[in-house]
Design a protein around this motif. Structure first.
Motif, PDB file in Angstrom:
ATOM      1  N   LEU A 137      39.771  81.085 -20.741  1.00 38.90           N
ATOM      2  CA  LEU A 137      39.583  80.012 -21.709  1.00 38.90           C
ATOM      3  C   LEU A 137      38.262  80.164 -22.460  1.00 38.90           C
ATOM      4  CD1 LEU A 137      41.272  77.453 -22.460  1.00 38.90           C
ATOM      5  CD2 LEU A 137      39.731  76.161 -20.983  1.00 38.90           C
ATOM      6  N   LEU A 138      37.180  80.438 -21.722  1.00 39.67           N
ATOM      7  CA  LEU A 138      35.873  80.586 -22.363  1.00 39.67           C
ATOM      8  C   LEU A 138      35.798  81.867 -23.189  1.00 39.67           C
ATOM      9  CD1 LEU A 138      33.505  79.369 -19.492  1.00 39.67           C
ATOM     10  CD2 LEU A 138      34.045  78.186 -21.623  1.00 39.67           C
ATOM     11  N   ARG A 139      36.426  82.917 -22.716  1.00 38.63           N
ATOM     12  CA  ARG A 139      36.434  84.162 -23.493  1.00 38.63           C
ATOM     13  C   ARG A 139      37.077  83.935 -24.856  1.00 38.63           C
ATOM     14  NH1 ARG A 139      40.405  87.781 -24.659  1.00 38.63           N
ATOM     15  NH2 ARG A 139      39.772  89.923 -25.171  1.00 38.63           N
TER      16      ARG A 139
ATOM     17  N   PRO B 173      32.104  72.257 -26.770  1.00 37.26           N
ATOM     18  CA  PRO B 173      33.447  71.708 -26.523  1.00 37.26           C
ATOM     19  C   PRO B 173      34.217  72.477 -25.450  1.00 37.26           C
ATOM     20  CG  PRO B 173      33.014  71.807 -28.871  1.00 37.26           C
ATOM     21  CD  PRO B 173      31.898  72.545 -28.204  1.00 37.26           C
ATOM     22  N   ALA B 174      34.105  73.806 -25.465  1.00 34.57           N
ATOM     23  CA  ALA B 174      34.812  74.600 -24.465  1.00 34.57           C
ATOM     24  C   ALA B 174      34.219  74.379 -23.077  1.00 34.57           C
ATOM     25  CB  ALA B 174      34.756  76.083 -24.828  1.00 34.57           C
TER      26      ALA B 174
ATOM     27  N   ALA C 274      44.475  51.114  -3.277  1.00 35.33           N
ATOM     28  CA  ALA C 274      43.715  52.347  -3.037  1.00 35.33           C
ATOM     29  C   ALA C 274      44.068  53.413  -4.070  1.00 35.33           C
ATOM     30  CB  ALA C 274      43.985  52.857  -1.622  1.00 35.33           C
ATOM     31  N   ALA C 275      45.335  53.491  -4.454  1.00 36.01           N
ATOM     32  CA  ALA C 275      45.756  54.462  -5.468  1.00 36.01           C
ATOM     33  C   ALA C 275      45.115  54.159  -6.814  1.00 36.01           C
ATOM     34  CB  ALA C 275      47.279  54.469  -5.590  1.00 36.01           C
ATOM     35  N   VAL C 276      45.001  52.871  -7.164  1.00 31.12           N
ATOM     36  CA  VAL C 276      44.350  52.489  -8.424  1.00 31.12           C
ATOM     37  C   VAL C 276      42.880  52.888  -8.401  1.00 31.12           C
ATOM     38  CG1 VAL C 276      43.635  50.542  -9.860  1.00 31.12           C
ATOM     39  CG2 VAL C 276      45.948  50.619  -8.937  1.00 31.12           C
ATOM     40  N   LEU C 277      42.204  52.631  -7.277  1.00 32.78           N
ATOM     41  CA  LEU C 277      40.786  52.995  -7.160  1.00 32.78           C
ATOM     42  C   LEU C 277      40.603  54.502  -7.252  1.00 32.78           C
ATOM     43  CD1 LEU C 277      39.663  50.578  -4.308  1.00 32.78           C
ATOM     44  CD2 LEU C 277      39.125  50.402  -6.738  1.00 32.78           C
ATOM     45  N   PHE C 278      41.565  55.247  -6.749  1.00 39.12           N
ATOM     46  CA  PHE C 278      41.489  56.710  -6.802  1.00 39.12           C
ATOM     47  C   PHE C 278      41.720  57.227  -8.220  1.00 39.12           C
ATOM     48  CE2 PHE C 278      43.501  60.902  -6.527  1.00 39.12           C
ATOM     49  CZ  PHE C 278      42.565  61.597  -5.772  1.00 39.12           C
ATOM     50  N   THR C 279      42.600  56.559  -8.958  1.00 42.99           N
ATOM     51  CA  THR C 279      42.984  57.024 -10.297  1.00 42.99           C
ATOM     52  C   THR C 279      42.026  56.563 -11.383  1.00 42.99           C
ATOM     53  OG1 THR C 279      45.296  56.892  -9.572  1.00 42.99           O
ATOM     54  CG2 THR C 279      44.902  57.104 -11.936  1.00 42.99           C
ATOM     55  N   LEU C 280      41.425  55.398 -11.210  1.00 42.13           N
ATOM     56  CA  LEU C 280      40.621  54.779 -12.265  1.00 42.13           C
ATOM     57  C   LEU C 280      39.477  55.647 -12.790  1.00 42.13           C
ATOM     58  CD1 LEU C 280      40.260  52.240 -13.967  1.00 42.13           C
ATOM     59  CD2 LEU C 280      38.811  51.308 -12.152  1.00 42.13           C
ATOM     60  N   PRO C 281      38.659  56.285 -11.926  1.00 46.84           N
ATOM     61  CA  PRO C 281      37.548  57.087 -12.470  1.00 46.84           C
ATOM     62  C   PRO C 281      38.008  58.228 -13.377  1.00 46.84           C
ATOM     63  CG  PRO C 281      37.209  56.641 -10.141  1.00 46.84           C
ATOM     64  CD  PRO C 281      38.596  56.206 -10.456  1.00 46.84           C
ATOM     65  N   ILE C 282      39.107  58.891 -13.008  1.00 49.68           N
ATOM     66  CA  ILE C 282      39.604  59.984 -13.832  1.00 49.68           C
ATOM     67  C   ILE C 282      40.126  59.465 -15.167  1.00 49.68           C
ATOM     68  CG2 ILE C 282      41.378  61.769 -13.994  1.00 49.68           C
ATOM     69  CD1 ILE C 282      39.079  62.473 -12.165  1.00 49.68           C
ATOM     70  N   ALA C 283      40.817  58.326 -15.140  1.00 51.38           N
ATOM     71  CA  ALA C 283      41.330  57.746 -16.380  1.00 51.38           C
ATOM     72  C   ALA C 283      40.186  57.355 -17.313  1.00 51.38           C
ATOM     73  CB  ALA C 283      42.202  56.534 -16.066  1.00 51.38           C
ATOM     74  N   LEU C 284      39.143  56.754 -16.761  1.00 50.43           N
ATOM     75  CA  LEU C 284      37.991  56.367 -17.578  1.00 50.43           C
ATOM     76  C   LEU C 284      37.265  57.597 -18.120  1.00 50.43           C
ATOM     77  CD1 LEU C 284      36.523  53.428 -15.457  1.00 50.43           C
ATOM     78  CD2 LEU C 284      37.866  53.280 -17.558  1.00 50.43           C
ATOM     79  N   LEU C 285      37.136  58.627 -17.290  1.00 50.88           N
ATOM     80  CA  LEU C 285      36.454  59.852 -17.731  1.00 50.88           C
ATOM     81  C   LEU C 285      37.197  60.497 -18.888  1.00 50.88           C
ATOM     82  CD1 LEU C 285      34.115  61.842 -17.120  1.00 50.88           C
ATOM     83  CD2 LEU C 285      35.698  63.063 -15.625  1.00 50.88           C
ATOM     84  N   PHE C 286      38.514  60.569 -18.782  1.00 48.95           N
ATOM     85  CA  PHE C 286      39.285  61.177 -19.860  1.00 48.95           C
ATOM     86  C   PHE C 286      39.221  60.320 -21.124  1.00 48.95           C
ATOM     87  CE2 PHE C 286      43.224  61.769 -22.264  1.00 48.95           C
ATOM     88  CZ  PHE C 286      43.164  63.138 -22.497  1.00 48.95           C
ATOM     89  N   ALA C 287      39.239  58.998 -20.961  1.00 51.43           N
ATOM     90  CA  ALA C 287      39.172  58.116 -22.132  1.00 51.43           C
ATOM     91  C   ALA C 287      37.861  58.302 -22.881  1.00 51.43           C
ATOM     92  CB  ALA C 287      39.340  56.663 -21.693  1.00 51.43           C
ATOM     93  N   VAL C 288      36.765  58.505 -22.155  1.00 53.06           N
ATOM     94  CA  VAL C 288      35.452  58.663 -22.783  1.00 53.06           C
ATOM     95  C   VAL C 288      35.324  60.031 -23.445  1.00 53.06           C
ATOM     96  CG1 VAL C 288      32.978  58.810 -22.326  1.00 53.06           C
ATOM     97  CG2 VAL C 288      34.328  57.010 -21.247  1.00 53.06           C
ATOM     98  N   LEU C 289      35.849  61.076 -22.794  1.00 52.48           N
ATOM     99  CA  LEU C 289      35.644  62.443 -23.275  1.00 52.48           C
ATOM    100  C   LEU C 289      36.876  63.023 -23.957  1.00 52.48           C
ATOM    101  CD1 LEU C 289      33.754  63.873 -20.155  1.00 52.48           C
ATOM    102  CD2 LEU C 289      32.781  62.910 -22.241  1.00 52.48           C
ATOM    103  N   GLN C 290      37.836  62.185 -24.282  1.00 55.14           N
ATOM    104  CA  GLN C 290      39.109  62.691 -24.768  1.00 55.14           C
ATOM    105  C   GLN C 290      38.971  63.492 -26.064  1.00 55.14           C
ATOM    106  OE1 GLN C 290      42.637  60.069 -25.358  1.00 55.14           O
ATOM    107  NE2 GLN C 290      41.621  59.455 -27.217  1.00 55.14           N
ATOM    108  N   ARG C 291      38.160  63.018 -27.004  1.00 54.63           N
ATOM    109  CA  ARG C 291      38.045  63.718 -28.291  1.00 54.63           C
ATOM    110  C   ARG C 291      37.453  65.111 -28.112  1.00 54.63           C
ATOM    111  NH1 ARG C 291      35.563  60.551 -33.314  1.00 54.63           N
ATOM    112  NH2 ARG C 291      37.493  59.400 -32.858  1.00 54.63           N
ATOM    113  N   ALA C 292      36.376  65.207 -27.335  1.00 53.31           N
ATOM    114  CA  ALA C 292      35.758  66.512 -27.101  1.00 53.31           C
ATOM    115  C   ALA C 292      36.683  67.418 -26.299  1.00 53.31           C
ATOM    116  CB  ALA C 292      34.428  66.337 -26.369  1.00 53.31           C
ATOM    117  N   PHE C 293      37.421  66.842 -25.365  1.00 50.97           N
ATOM    118  CA  PHE C 293      38.350  67.628 -24.552  1.00 50.97           C
ATOM    119  C   PHE C 293      39.449  68.234 -25.415  1.00 50.97           C
ATOM    120  CE2 PHE C 293      42.368  67.600 -22.105  1.00 50.97           C
ATOM    121  CZ  PHE C 293      42.057  68.584 -21.179  1.00 50.97           C
ATOM    122  N   LEU C 294      40.072  67.432 -26.262  1.00 47.54           N
ATOM    123  CA  LEU C 294      41.141  67.928 -27.131  1.00 47.54           C
ATOM    124  C   LEU C 294      40.610  68.937 -28.137  1.00 47.54           C
ATOM    125  CD1 LEU C 294      43.138  64.632 -27.737  1.00 47.54           C
ATOM    126  CD2 LEU C 294      43.657  66.486 -26.141  1.00 47.54           C
ATOM    127  N   SER C 295      39.369  68.719 -28.610  1.00 50.70           N
ATOM    128  CA  SER C 295      38.755  69.665 -29.531  1.00 50.70           C
ATOM    129  C   SER C 295      38.538  71.011 -28.873  1.00 50.70           C
ATOM    130  CB  SER C 295      37.422  69.109 -30.036  1.00 50.70           C
ATOM    131  OG  SER C 295      36.736  70.062 -30.814  1.00 50.70           O
TER     132      SER C 295
END
Length: 274
Positions: A154-156, A191-192, A244-265
């Motif tokens: 991916l980085l190459r 971005p990469a 417990a499943a919600v607590l496990f999933t929430l941090p990843i969902a929030l992280l993707f929501a914050v970084l979604q534009r840079a991630f897709l770029s």
């Protein structure tokens, strides 16, 4: 009017598809707020009545949640750092340096992506044990400093999009290859790097096989493995399991929501040049 019809149909299709994809997540959150009595009497109802926030505090206290969370964050940070360092170095060597056997070795590297994790499971375990890392968090962190084929690829691909003229100018100014990587390539490839870091963070957060293979002490369990232990001991308390499943999933969902534009770029740009 006819020209707008396909657009409206496309929009309606996207909304419908999004609603179908979001429905299980919405059901998960709402059901995690139900009382045990409502779970027994109305298992198919959506709205909790009354809303029981205590499910989350009960789920956190039922297991050493914060210890598992601390172990998971240590693994995530260590693995992200190790992956970015090792994979960026290897990717730069494959993308911008010329050395005998480079293309052949890169083809071998890509071929290793076809091997399932289970094939190398036993050899990795033997190496980790001989290094004295068994039953330590280092067993899951140290291998990340040796690179990973997919991230190197991916980085190459991203490094190949950087104009060669910038690298040649840096070399004429007397910059070393490490200096070119640090001062030219990495600043242009944020971005990469963010994409690779986010992918590795999510993979480590969700990793269950690694802790199952290398860890034995409950004090070192991460959240993914701790959640499985929670399921085994509270299989009849569905509302706590879902909390417990919600607590496990929430941090990843929030992280993707914050970084979604840079991630897709980052994902889009890595495919610009082969």
């Amino acid at each position: 009017m006819n020209n707008r019809t396909p657009g409206w149909l496309g929009f309606l299709s996207l909304v419908t598809f999004s609603a179908l994809m979001a429905a299980p997540l919405l059901w998960l959150v709402l059901t995690s707020l139900k009382t045990p009595e409502q779970m027994a009497s109305e298992p198919y109802s959506w709205w909790p009545s009354p809303i029981r926030w205590q499910n989350y505090s009960d789920a956190v206290t039922a297991i050493p949640f914060f210890r598992y969370l601390a172990n998971t964050l240590i693994l995530c940070v260590g693995n992200v750092v190790g992956t970015l360092i090792s994979c960026s170095l290897a990717a730069y060597a494959f993308a911008r340096l010329r050395w005998p056997g480079r293309d052949v070795l890169f083809a071998v590297l890509i071929a290793t992506m076809l091997l399932p994790w289970q094939v190398t499971m036993v050899p990795r375990f033997l190496v980790i044990r001989e290094l004295g890392l068994y039953d330590t968090l280092g067993a899951l962190i140290v291998p990340k400093f040796l690179g990973e084929a997919f991230y190197i690829f991916l980085l190459r691909q991203f490094f190949l999009t950087v104009p060669q003229s910038l690298i040649d100018a840096a070399r004429l100014d007397g910059c070393s290859e490490v200096g070119i990587l640090m001062r030219v390539m990495l600043p242009l490839c944020k971005p990469a790097l963010l994409t690779v870091g986010l992918l590795e963070f999510v993979a480590t957060w969700n990793d269950y096989g690694g802790p199952l293979l290398y860890l034995n002490d409950p004090e070192r369990f991460p959240l993914a493995y701790g959640l499985e232990q929670f399921i085994s001991s509270h299989s009849s308390e569905l509302n706590l399991l879902l909390a417990a499943a919600v607590l496990f999933t929430l941090p990843i969902a929030l992280l993707f929501a914050v970084l979604q534009r840079a991630f897709l770029s980052g994902i889009a740009t890595t495919g610009m040049k082969g």
